[in-house]
Scaffold this active site. Structure first.
Site, mmCIF file in Angstrom:
data_model
loop_
_atom_site.group_PDB
_atom_site.id
_atom_site.type_symbol
_atom_site.label_atom_id
_atom_site.label_comp_id
_atom_site.label_asym_id
_atom_site.label_seq_id
_atom_site.Cartn_x
_atom_site.Cartn_y
_atom_site.Cartn_z
ATOM 1 N N LEU A 521 0.811 -1.216 0.000
ATOM 2 C CA LEU A 521 0.000 0.000 0.000
ATOM 3 C C LEU A 521 0.841 1.260 0.000
ATOM 4 O O LEU A 521 0.382 2.311 -0.448
ATOM 5 C CB LEU A 521 -0.931 0.010 1.219
ATOM 6 C CG LEU A 521 -1.891 -1.179 1.347
ATOM 7 C CD1 LEU A 521 -2.692 -1.069 2.628
ATOM 8 C CD2 LEU A 521 -2.809 -1.263 0.142
ATOM 9 N N GLY A 522 2.053 1.193 0.519
ATOM 10 C CA GLY A 522 2.919 2.361 0.576
ATOM 11 C C GLY A 522 4.239 2.005 1.216
ATOM 12 O O GLY A 522 4.479 0.865 1.624
ATOM 13 N N GLY A 523 5.105 2.997 1.311
ATOM 14 C CA GLY A 523 6.416 2.756 1.902
ATOM 15 C C GLY A 523 7.145 4.054 2.141
ATOM 16 O O GLY A 523 6.695 5.130 1.751
ATOM 17 N N GLY A 524 8.298 3.947 2.814
ATOM 18 C CA GLY A 524 9.096 5.123 3.120
ATOM 19 C C GLY A 524 10.379 4.723 3.805
ATOM 20 O O GLY A 524 10.885 3.605 3.626
ATOM 21 N N ARG A 525 10.902 5.660 4.607
ATOM 22 C CA ARG A 525 12.166 5.406 5.285
ATOM 23 C C ARG A 525 12.036 4.311 6.334
ATOM 24 O O ARG A 525 13.008 3.651 6.688
ATOM 25 C CB ARG A 525 12.649 6.688 5.961
ATOM 26 C CG ARG A 525 11.745 7.114 7.091
ATOM 27 C CD ARG A 525 12.123 8.432 7.709
ATOM 28 N NE ARG A 525 11.268 8.718 8.851
ATOM 29 C CZ ARG A 525 10.038 9.167 8.767
ATOM 30 N NH1 ARG A 525 9.526 9.388 7.578
ATOM 31 N NH2 ARG A 525 9.306 9.397 9.843
ATOM 32 N N PHE A 526 10.816 4.088 6.834
ATOM 33 C CA PHE A 526 10.606 3.118 7.907
ATOM 34 C C PHE A 526 10.520 1.696 7.390
ATOM 35 O O PHE A 526 10.894 0.748 8.061
ATOM 36 C CB PHE A 526 9.328 3.462 8.663
ATOM 37 C CG PHE A 526 8.128 3.570 7.769
ATOM 38 C CD1 PHE A 526 7.410 2.450 7.390
ATOM 39 C CD2 PHE A 526 7.724 4.806 7.292
ATOM 40 C CE1 PHE A 526 6.315 2.555 6.565
ATOM 41 C CE2 PHE A 526 6.619 4.911 6.465
ATOM 42 C CZ PHE A 526 5.912 3.779 6.097
ATOM 43 N N GLY A 527 9.968 1.502 6.182
ATOM 44 C CA GLY A 527 9.728 0.164 5.658
ATOM 45 C C GLY A 527 8.592 0.189 4.653
ATOM 46 O O GLY A 527 8.537 1.073 3.786
ATOM 47 N N ASP A 636 5.486 16.157 10.875
ATOM 48 C CA ASP A 636 5.774 15.620 9.532
ATOM 49 C C ASP A 636 4.511 15.662 8.673
ATOM 50 O O ASP A 636 4.199 14.708 7.957
ATOM 51 C CB ASP A 636 6.305 14.189 9.633
ATOM 52 C CG ASP A 636 6.972 13.738 8.330
ATOM 53 O OD1 ASP A 636 7.334 14.612 7.511
ATOM 54 O OD2 ASP A 636 7.115 12.522 8.122
#
EC number: 2.7.11.18
Length: 819
Positions: A521-527, A636
C-alpha cells in the site's frame, strides 16, 4: 614589665585583623569574578547579534548589487538599436495577440455551447433511464407488442367477437394502443396537456364528497343543475350508453358489474395503481367493456389501463356546449397515475399528482340520487374497451405514485377544506385495513361515505384531477433537478472498530493475521505497508512493517504506539494491534483505500476546485486541532501523510506518527528531521518547536492544494531550506488568478516566519474561508450532501407529523357522536 606586656599584646592583635581583611578581600574578589563572567556572557550575546547583523547587512548588500546590476543599462549604441527594433515589432505583436484573443473567445463560446448540449443530453438520458428502469413500458417498446390487446384466456369466443365488433364501431378520433405507446415516449407533452385541462376545469360542476378532491374554488356550478346533479337528459360527451346486455347482467352478477368502473375493487385496504405511461385523455366509445369476466386476479391490487382514458358515462342528451366544456376538444394522450382504495362503501380515487376524489360503489342504491335516471352502475368512471385487468403495474410505478402524492404540500390543507364543505348527509368513517392502514392514512385516504348515500357527481372526478396534476408538476422541489453536482461534505467515517489501548506483543503477526506480501500500500524510510486481514473476523486492515536496527529504533516505535493510543478522532488513523520481532516491529492499523492526497494534487484527470480544497483543508485542521488539544506535535505533515477515505470523496485521515512528539510546555524541544519542502523555519534553524510548527506545514499543504505548486521548492535541498529560512514565497499569478481573497488570506496568515504571528488550528477553523459552506456552494453552482440530508430529514418530520395528525383525527371519528 608593664611596657613589655602591652607591646606583646599589640603584636598579637595584628594577625586577627589581617584575617578579617583577607576574608573581606576574598568576598570582593568573588563578586568581581561574577561580574566579569556576566560581562563576558553579555559580550558573547552582543557579539552574536553583531555577527547576525553583519550577515544581514551582507545579504542586503548582495541584494542591492543584484538590483543595481538588473537596472544597469547596456551599451549606448546597441541599446538604441534594440529599442528601435522592439518598437517596430510591437504593433505586429499586438495584432497577433488580439487575433489570438478573438479566436480563443470564439472557441470558448463554441466549447461552452457544446458543453451545455452534452449536459442537456446527459440529463435527458438520466431522466429516460430513471423513468423506464423498472417500468414494463420499456419491455413493450423494445418487444414491439401490446400485451393489453391480447384476449384473456378466460374470455369466451362470443365475448371476443362482441369486442371486435365494438372496436370496429369506434369513431375515427379514438386513439389506438400503439398511439399510446408512441406518445408515452414524449414526457414534454405532459405539462401542455395538463394546462389545457386546467383551463377547462373551471366550467365543471364541483365535486361534493366527504373525501379529498380538487380544490372547491376551482369548480363553479353551472346554472340549471340543482345541487350539482345533472338532469335526466344530460350526459357527458363522447360516451356511449351502457349496452343492454350489461344492464341485464348487472343485478345478476355483481362481480361482473365491478368491471364497469375504472379500477377493479380489490380486498379492503388494498391499493390499485395505474401506470403513468398508459392513461390517455377522455375519448369516445367507452361502454364496451362493462360486462367482461375477470379470470385473472390482480397482484397487490394493481392494474394497467391503456387506450382511451377513464370516462364517465351517463344518460344521453348532453348539449354540445357541455361537451365542449367537459373535454375541451380532442385532447391528446395524457400521462397520469391513479391510486384507488376500495376499503369503504365510498371508494376514494387518488391520482399520483395530488388529486383525491371519491367514486361510487356499485351497491349504492339508485334512490340516493334524486333527479338522475339511468341504468344501474353508471355512477362510476368506466373502463376503456380492450383493457386487460391482468396486466400489472411495475413496483417502481407504485412507489412513484406514493412519493408524488406525499410531495404535494397542500394535501392536508385540501383535506380539511373538503371536510368542511362536505354534504350534511355524509359522515366520514374510518376505513378498516390491515397493513396498509398507516401508509394510506397519512395521505388522508381513509374516508368514505356511510352506506346508503351515493356520490352525486362521480363522473366529474375524472376531469377535475388534471389541473391538480399539472400544479403538482410545477411544485417539483428545487432539489429534484438533474445534472447538479453534489459534494460530499460529511465527516470522515470512524474506524470499523472501537478505540483500544494497544500493547506490543512478542509473537508473530501470522498467528492472527494474514498479511498480503504482494499487495504493498505504501512505503518510506521506515519500511513498507501491506494489506492484511484478521483471520477471526475477516476485517481488512493495514500492516506497517518497521525495520529496527538498534534500541533507539525500538524506542521510536514504542513512542509512536504510545501517541496513537491517545488518539481517537475520525480524521486520524487508528491503531488496532502491534507486534515485535527480532528485526522488525509491525503496527496493524485501520485500512482506507482512497490513496494519498498527493495523488489528488498530481492527477491531471482530477480537477480540484476551491470548494474541494476548503473541504480538505477543514478536515486537516480538525485533525491537527485534536492533536494539539492533546499536546501532540505531528512534525511531519505533508500530502503523502494524508490519506483519502475513498477515490471520489473529501474525507481524509492523517497518518504516520513516527516523528510525532509529546509537547511539554516547560521543556524546550528541538528536532532536526522531516521533509525539507514542508519544514518550518524554526526546524531548519534548529530552534525550539511548538504548535505553530505544524501550522506552517498546513499552510504549505493548502498552497499546494490550491495551486498544485510548492511555495518553497528549489533545485536542491539547500536552496529549498534557504527559501524557507528567508520566508521567500509569493502567489503564482497564473494559478491564483481565479481564487478568492479569503483563500489567499488564509495561506498568508500561516506562512509567516514568526511563530507567534501564525494562526492556530482553532483560529483556522474559525476563519471565514473554512466557514459558510452553503453560500460558497451556491456561488459555485454545486450542492452539499449535508443540505440534501437536512432537507430529507425535514420533509420526513413534516409528513410524519401530518401522519400523526390524520391518524389521531381518524381515531377520534371512531367514537360515536351524541345525538
Amino acid at each position: 614589665m608593664s611596657g613589655t606586656s602591652k607591646e606583646s599584646l599589640g603584636h598579637g592583635g595584628l594577625p586577627g585583623l589581617g584575617k578579617a581583611c583577607l576574608t573581606t578581600m576574598d568576598k570582593k574578589l568573588n563578586m568581581l569574578n561574577e561580574k566579569v563572567d556576566q560581562l563576558l556572557h553579555f559580550q558573547e550575546d552582543v557579539t552574536e547579534k553583531l555577527q547576525s547583523m553583519c550577515r544581514d547587512m551582507g545579504h542586503l548588500e548582495r541584494g542591492l548589487h543584484r538590483l543595481e546590476a538588473s537596472r544597469a543599462p547596456g551599451p549606448g549604441g546597441t541599446d538604441g538599436v534594440l529599442r528601435v527594433d522592439t518598437q517596430a515589432g510591437w504593433p505586429e505583436v499586438l495584432e497577433l495577440v488580439r487575433a489570438m484573443q478573438q479566436d480563443a473567445a470564439q472557441h470558448g463560446a463554441r466549447l461552452e455551447a457544446l458543453f451545455r448540449m452534452v449536459a442537456a443530453v446527459d440529463r435527458a438520458i438520466a431522466l429516460v433511464g430513471a423513468t423506464f428502469q423498472k417500468s414494463k413500458v420499456a419491455d413493450f417498446l423494445m418487444q414491439g407488442r401490446v400485451p393489453w390487446r391480447r384476449g384473456s384466456p378466460g374470455d369466451s369466443p362470443e365475448e371476443n367477437k362482441e369486442r371486435v365488433e365494438e372496436e370496429g364501431a369506434k369513431p375515427k378520433h379514438v386513439l389506438s394502443a400503439s398511439g399510446v405507446q408512441s406518445d408515452a415516449r414524449e414526457p414534454g407533452e405532459e405539462s401542455q396537456k395538463a394546462d389545457v385541462l386546467e383551463g377547462t376545469v373551471e366550467r365543471l360542476p364541483p365535486i361534493r364528497a366527504s373525501g379529498l378532491g380538487a380544490d372547491p374554488a376551482q369548480a363553479v356550478v353551472s346554472p340549471g343543475q340543482g345541487d350539482g346533479v345533472p338532469g335526466p337528459a344530460q350526459a357527458f360527451p363522447g360516451h356511449l350508453p351502457l349496452p343492454t346486455k350489461g344492464e341485464a347482467k348487472a343485478p345478476e352478477t355483481p362481480s361482473e358489474n365491478l368491471r364497469t368502473g375504472l379500477e377493479l375493487a380489490p380486498a379492503p385496504g388494498r391499493v390499485s395503481v395505474v401506470s403513468p405511461s398508459l392513461e390517455v385523455a377522455p375519448g369516445a366509445g367507452q361502454g364496451a367493456s362493462s360486462s367482461r369476466p375477470d379470470p385473472e386476479p390482480l397482484e397487490e391490487g394493481t392494474r394497467l389501463t391503456p387506450g382511451p382514458g377513464p370516462q364517465c358515462p351517463g344518460p344521453p342528451g348532453l348539449p354540445a356546449q357541455a361537451r365542449a366544456a367537459h373535454s375541451g376538444g380532442e385532447t391528446p394522450p395524457r400521462i397520469s397515475i391513479h391510486i384507488q382504495e376500495m376499503g369503504t362503501p365510498g371508494e376514494m380515487l387518488v391520482t399520483g399528482r395530488g388529486s383525491l376524489g371519491p367514486t361510487l360503489t356499485t351497491d349504492a342504491p339508485a334512490a340516493a340520487q334524486p333527479g338522475k335516471q339511468g341504468p344501474p352502475g353508471t355512477g362510476r368512471c368506466h373502463q376503456a374497451p380492450g383493457t386487460e385487468p391482468g396486466e400489472q403495474t411495475p413496483e417502481g410505478a407504485r412507489e412513484l405514485s406514493l412519493l408524488q402524492e406525499s410531495s404535494s404540500p397542500g394535501g392536508v390543507k385540501a383535506e380539511e377544506e373538503q371536510r368542511a364543505g362536505a354534504e350534511p348527509g355524509t359522515r366520514p368513517s374510518l376505513a378498516r385495513s390491515d397493513d396498509n392502514d398507516h401508509k394510506v392514512g397519512a395521505l388522508g385516504l381513509q374516508q368514505g361515505k356511510s352506506p346508503g348515500v351515493g356520490n352525486p357527481e362521480p363522473e366529474q372526478d375524472c376531469a377535475a384531477r388534471a389541473p391538480v396534476r399539472a400544479e403538482a408538476v410545477r411544485r417539483t422541489p428545487p432539489g429534484a433537478e438533474a445534472g447538479s453536482m453534489v459534494l460530499d461534505d460529511s465527516p470522515a467515517p470512524p474506524a470499523p472498530f472501537e478505540h483500544r489501548l494497544v500493547s506490543v506483543k512478542e509473537t508473530s503477526i501470522s498467528a492472527g493475521y494474514e498479511v498480503c506480501q504482494h499487495e504493498v500500500l505504501g512505503g518510506g524510510r521506515f519500511g513498507q505497508v501491506h494489506r492484511c486481514t484478521e483471520k477471526s473476523t475477516g476485517l481488512p486492515l493495514a500492516a506497517k512493517i518497521i525495520k529496527v536496527k538498534s534500541a533507539k529504533d525500538r524506542e521510536d516505535v514504542k513512542n509512536e504506539i504510545n501517541i496513537m493510543n491517545q488518539l481517537s478522532h475520525v480524521n486520524l488513523i487508528q491503531l488496532y494491534d502491534a507486534f515485535e520481532s527480532k528485526h522488525s516491529c509491525t503496527l496493524v492499523m485501520e485500512y482506507v483505500d482512497g490513496g494519498e492526497l498527493f495523488d489528488r494534487i498530481t492527477d491531471e484527470k482530477y480537477h480540484l476546485t476551491e470548494l474541494d480544497v476548503v473541504l480538505f483543508t477543514r478536515q486537516i485542521c480538525e485533525g491537527v486541532h485534536y492533536l494539539h488539544q492533546h499536546y501532540i506535535l505531528h512534525l511531519d505533515l505533508k500530502p503523502e501523510n494524508i490519506l483519502c477515505v475513498n477515490q471520489t470523496g473529501h474525507q481524509i485521515k492523517i497518518i504516520d506518527f513516527g516523528l510525532a512528539r509529546r509537547y511539554k510546555p516547560r521543556e524546550k524541544l528541538k528536532v532536526n528531521f522531516g521533509t525539507p519542502e514542508f519544514l518550518a523555519p524554526e526546524v531548519v534553524n534548529y530552534e525550539f518547536v511548538s504548535f505553530p510548527t505544524d501550522m506552517w506545514s498546513v499552510g504549505v499543504i493548502t498552497y499546494m492544494l490550491l495551486s498544485g505548486l510548492s511555495p518553497f521548492l528549489g533545485e536542491t535541498d539547500a536552496e529549498t531550506m534557504n527559501f524557507i529560512v528567508n520566508c521567500s514565497w509569493d502567489f503564482d499569478a497564473d494559478t491564483f488568478e481565479g481564487l478568492s481573497e479569503e483563500a489567499k488570506d488564509f495561506v498568508s496568515r500561516l506562512l509567516v516566519k514568526e511563530e507567534s504571528c501564525r494562526m492556530s488550528a482553532t483560529q483556522c477553523l474559525k476563519h471565514e474561508w473554512l466557514n459558510n459552506l452553503p453560500a460558497k456552494a451556491l456561488r459555485s453552482k454545486t450542492r452539499l450532501k449535508s443540505q440534501l440530508l437536512l432537507q430529507k430529514y425535514i420533509a420526513q418530520r413534516k409528513w410524519k407529523k401530518h401522519f400523526y395528525v390524520v391518524t389521531a383525527a381518524n381515531r377520534l371519528r371512531k367514537f360515536p357522536t351524541c345525538p
